[in-house]
Write an enzyme that holds these catalytic residues in place. Sequence first.
Site, PDB file in Angstrom:
ATOM      1  N   CYS A  12       0.981  -1.234  -0.662  1.00 58.55           N
ATOM      2  CA  CYS A  12       0.283   0.044   0.035  1.00 58.55           C
ATOM      3  C   CYS A  12       1.055   1.426   0.479  1.00 58.55           C
ATOM      4  O   CYS A  12       1.612   0.967   0.035  1.00 58.55           O
ATOM      5  CB  CYS A  12      -0.656  -0.405   0.773  1.00 58.55           C
ATOM      6  SG  CYS A  12       0.264   0.043   2.568  1.00 58.55           S
ATOM      7  N   GLU A 129       0.656  -1.421  15.649  1.00 58.58           N
ATOM      8  CA  GLU A 129       0.288  -0.122  15.349  1.00 58.58           C
ATOM      9  C   GLU A 129      -0.520   0.342  16.731  1.00 58.58           C
ATOM     10  O   GLU A 129      -0.542   1.859  16.938  1.00 58.58           O
ATOM     11  CB  GLU A 129      -0.375  -0.315  14.240  1.00 58.58           C
ATOM     12  CG  GLU A 129      -1.313   1.082  14.195  1.00 58.58           C
ATOM     13  CD  GLU A 129      -2.633   1.257  12.316  1.00 58.58           C
ATOM     14  OE1 GLU A 129      -2.450   0.241  11.810  1.00 58.58           O
ATOM     15  OE2 GLU A 129      -3.384   1.589  12.837  1.00 58.58           O
ATOM     16  N   THR A 168      -5.831   0.720  11.777  1.00 62.35           N
ATOM     17  CA  THR A 168      -6.477   0.835   9.883  1.00 62.35           C
ATOM     18  C   THR A 168      -6.597  -0.398   9.302  1.00 62.35           C
ATOM     19  O   THR A 168      -7.226  -0.161   8.568  1.00 62.35           O
ATOM     20  CB  THR A 168      -5.209   1.506   9.803  1.00 62.35           C
ATOM     21  OG1 THR A 168      -3.784   0.945  10.193  1.00 62.35           O
ATOM     22  CG2 THR A 168      -4.770   3.189  10.271  1.00 62.35           C
ATOM     23  N   SER A 225      -0.749  -8.713  10.305  1.00 61.43           N
ATOM     24  CA  SER A 225      -2.690  -8.684  10.113  1.00 61.43           C
ATOM     25  C   SER A 225      -3.280  -8.819   9.426  1.00 61.43           C
ATOM     26  O   SER A 225      -4.115  -9.553   9.210  1.00 61.43           O
ATOM     27  CB  SER A 225      -2.420  -7.748  11.592  1.00 61.43           C
ATOM     28  OG  SER A 225      -3.148  -6.658  10.664  1.00 61.43           O
ATOM     29  N   SER A 268       2.036  -6.150   2.444  1.00 58.39           N
ATOM     30  CA  SER A 268       3.803  -5.809   3.085  1.00 58.39           C
ATOM     31  C   SER A 268       4.280  -7.422   2.072  1.00 58.39           C
ATOM     32  O   SER A 268       5.157  -6.900   1.852  1.00 58.39           O
ATOM     33  CB  SER A 268       3.689  -6.633   4.367  1.00 58.39           C
ATOM     34  OG  SER A 268       3.088  -7.048   4.892  1.00 58.39           O
TER      35      SER A 268
END
Length: 285
Positions: A12, A129, A168, A225, A268
């Site tokens: 991303c 995060e 997110t 995740s 990722s």
Amino acid sequence: MKVELAKTAGFCFGVKRAVDTVYRQVEEHPESPIYTYGPIIHNEEVIKDMEKHGVKVLKTAEELEKLTEGIVIIRSHGVPKSVYKLLEEKGLSCVDATCPFVKKIHKIAEEQSGKGAYIVVIGNPKHPEVAGIKGWAGEDVTVIETVEEAEKFQLKNEKQKLCIVSQTTFNYKKFKELVEIIEKKRYDIIVLNTICSATKERQEEARDIAKRVDAMIVVGDKRSSNTRKLFEICSNACADTYYIQTLDDFDMNQLRSVETVGITAGASTPNKIIEEVQNNVRINF
Ligand code: F3S
């Protein structure tokens, strides 16, 4: 056999930015030791390549504490405010590759806490995060991940404002479900849906493809995740769904009897790995 690769598969914007930042630092500062605070992304292949370029991963705050020189890169997941303080105290140079969408949540948590609100982070408490976001709120902060936790949640001071944000990469449907449970408690609530649209788009496209193909391949690191969530979504839509890290994990014979295959990948997963999987599936059938 028809192979359909998701347009949203792979890095991303935030991950690409973080990975590019590391390679840029390596190029611009060949004389300086370069560290990332935690692995820059959840992908072993990328981390190994960075190690080859001399980039070291700091695993804990204690390791950071011991440093006396060098450049420390903050990854896209972000870190608690205390880490910036530590870097400053130690006089280390910091290159911040926190994704701007995560940074926005830090800002909300800090501002709302500053105004006296209680912060609820909808997310996985073990994810870095979420630990980072928590570290921008004050003492009044809770992470909620499950229906049971949402049902149990209670404000000690019922008059206190409640601010709900999300990790997110959290699943939007689950976020909505948890928020609805908390909303029934009739607190003074502000809900900020901070789920990144990249995740939502990737999840929706994966679901659409998985619905219409015979088999689905999800490519990504086991620790990622968002890749795990993609796998969950695809498995629900297509019983023949495979989760692989690289091409080596996949036995092509599993696709012998299928006519259509879909491929998607987590945020990722490097393009190189996705292409390798896609090319091999195409070549073999
Ligand atoms: Fe950023 Fe969204 Fe990626 S928050 S790191 S662009 S999944």
